[in-house]
Design a protein around this motif. Structure first.
Motif, mmCIF file in Angstrom:
data_model
loop_
_atom_site.group_PDB
_atom_site.id
_atom_site.type_symbol
_atom_site.label_atom_id
_atom_site.label_comp_id
_atom_site.label_asym_id
_atom_site.label_seq_id
_atom_site.Cartn_x
_atom_site.Cartn_y
_atom_site.Cartn_z
ATOM 1 N N GLN A 124 9.912 2.276 -7.779
ATOM 2 C CA GLN A 124 8.815 1.687 -7.771
ATOM 3 C C GLN A 124 8.536 0.416 -9.131
ATOM 4 O O GLN A 124 8.509 -0.460 -9.141
ATOM 5 C CB GLN A 124 8.235 2.129 -9.931
ATOM 6 C CG GLN A 124 7.767 4.024 -9.412
ATOM 7 C CD GLN A 124 6.812 4.129 -7.766
ATOM 8 O OE1 GLN A 124 5.863 3.437 -7.921
ATOM 9 N NE2 GLN A 124 7.381 4.852 -6.655
ATOM 10 N N ARG B 64 10.765 -2.166 -0.827
ATOM 11 C CA ARG B 64 9.970 -0.855 -1.433
ATOM 12 C C ARG B 64 9.792 -0.476 -0.493
ATOM 13 O O ARG B 64 10.563 1.435 -0.585
ATOM 14 C CB ARG B 64 8.703 -1.536 -2.158
ATOM 15 C CG ARG B 64 7.927 -0.435 -1.721
ATOM 16 C CD ARG B 64 8.062 0.478 -3.110
ATOM 17 N NE ARG B 64 7.888 0.140 -4.587
ATOM 18 C CZ ARG B 64 7.019 -0.394 -5.031
ATOM 19 N NH1 ARG B 64 6.401 0.993 -4.266
ATOM 20 N NH2 ARG B 64 6.765 -0.540 -6.249
ATOM 21 N N GLU C 91 12.163 3.286 -0.695
ATOM 22 C CA GLU C 91 11.484 4.208 -0.691
ATOM 23 C C GLU C 91 12.295 5.992 1.182
ATOM 24 O O GLU C 91 11.840 6.813 0.774
ATOM 25 C CB GLU C 91 10.036 4.662 -0.127
ATOM 26 C CG GLU C 91 8.786 3.745 -0.867
ATOM 27 C CD GLU C 91 7.381 3.298 -0.797
ATOM 28 O OE1 GLU C 91 7.857 3.145 1.213
ATOM 29 O OE2 GLU C 91 6.851 3.138 -1.443
#
Length: 213
Positions: A183, A191, A195
């Motif tokens: 986050q 990102r 992830e």
């Protein structure tokens, strides 16, 4: 001087400063992987200054203090100071020194400095990716062992009936710090990579729990 030659020169300066004091989680391989992560993320940002990124990536951990050191939060600022002092004695463009210093200072969790430039955001993502995936698991257990922590609480590995304590149990570090990294990522590619790596870590934990019953 080519970028490859500059990288080799920067690495030599870092190794000379480290001397015999080495950290398995913050070694020359770590610096090189962070630089590769920077290059990968920067493919989406051709406007990023590669000269600033290279210097910042290689020097970002030149001052590396243990996790439990009282001055740990100052390590990135001290690294920035060393880098700029060293670079100022070379042909590095002086007008770019502040950008290098900010990127290095802002990369650290403990420093609490918000990245204000594209290069700082890229470096922060590139460094935080090192804490995720298979490599993140390896570093997590390495650091925990160096600090005298246990692998996990055999009676309650998921901390369902106790507070999380990642100083005592390495596995707790996943929930305390590593999973939340996703986050904090500053770039779209960072990102996405985070992830994917966090998903692998979750599957590793599932397999570990199955093995320990």
């Amino acid at each position: 001087m080519t970028p490859t030659e500059r990288q080799a020169t920067y690495e030599a300066a870092v190794l000379a400063h480290w001397g015999a004091a080495r950290d398995a989680a913050h070694d020359l391989g770590h610096l090189r992987r962070v630089w590769r992560n920077c290059q990968r993320i920067a493919l989406d940002h051709p406007e990023a200054d590669a000269e600033v990124l290279l210097a910042a990536a290689i020097f970002h951990d030149v001052v590396n203090l243990p996790k439990n050191h009282p001055d740990r939060a100052q390590a990135s600022r001290l690294s920035a100071e060393f880098a700029c002092t060293w670079l100022a004695q070379t042909d590095f463009p002086p007008e770019k020194l502040n950008a290098v210093a900010h990127a290095i200072a802002a990369h650290s969790f403990s420093a609490g400095i918000a990245p204000e430039t594209l290069e700082a955001r890229i470096l922060q993502d590139a460094d935080r990716l090192e804490a995720l995936g298979a490599l993140g698991i390896a570093r997590m257990f390495s650091v925990a062992g160096a600090m005298g922590g246990a692998l996990f609480d055999s009676g309650d590995p998921l901390a369902q009936n106790r507070p999380l304590d990642d100083r005592a149990f390495a596995l707790d570090h996943l929930e305390v710090k590593l999973f939340p990294i996703v986050q904090t990522m500053q770039t779209a590619e960072g990102r996405r990579m985070a992830e994917e790596a966090a998903e692998w870590m979750a599957s590793f934990r599932t397999r570990l729990l199955r093995e320990i019953g």
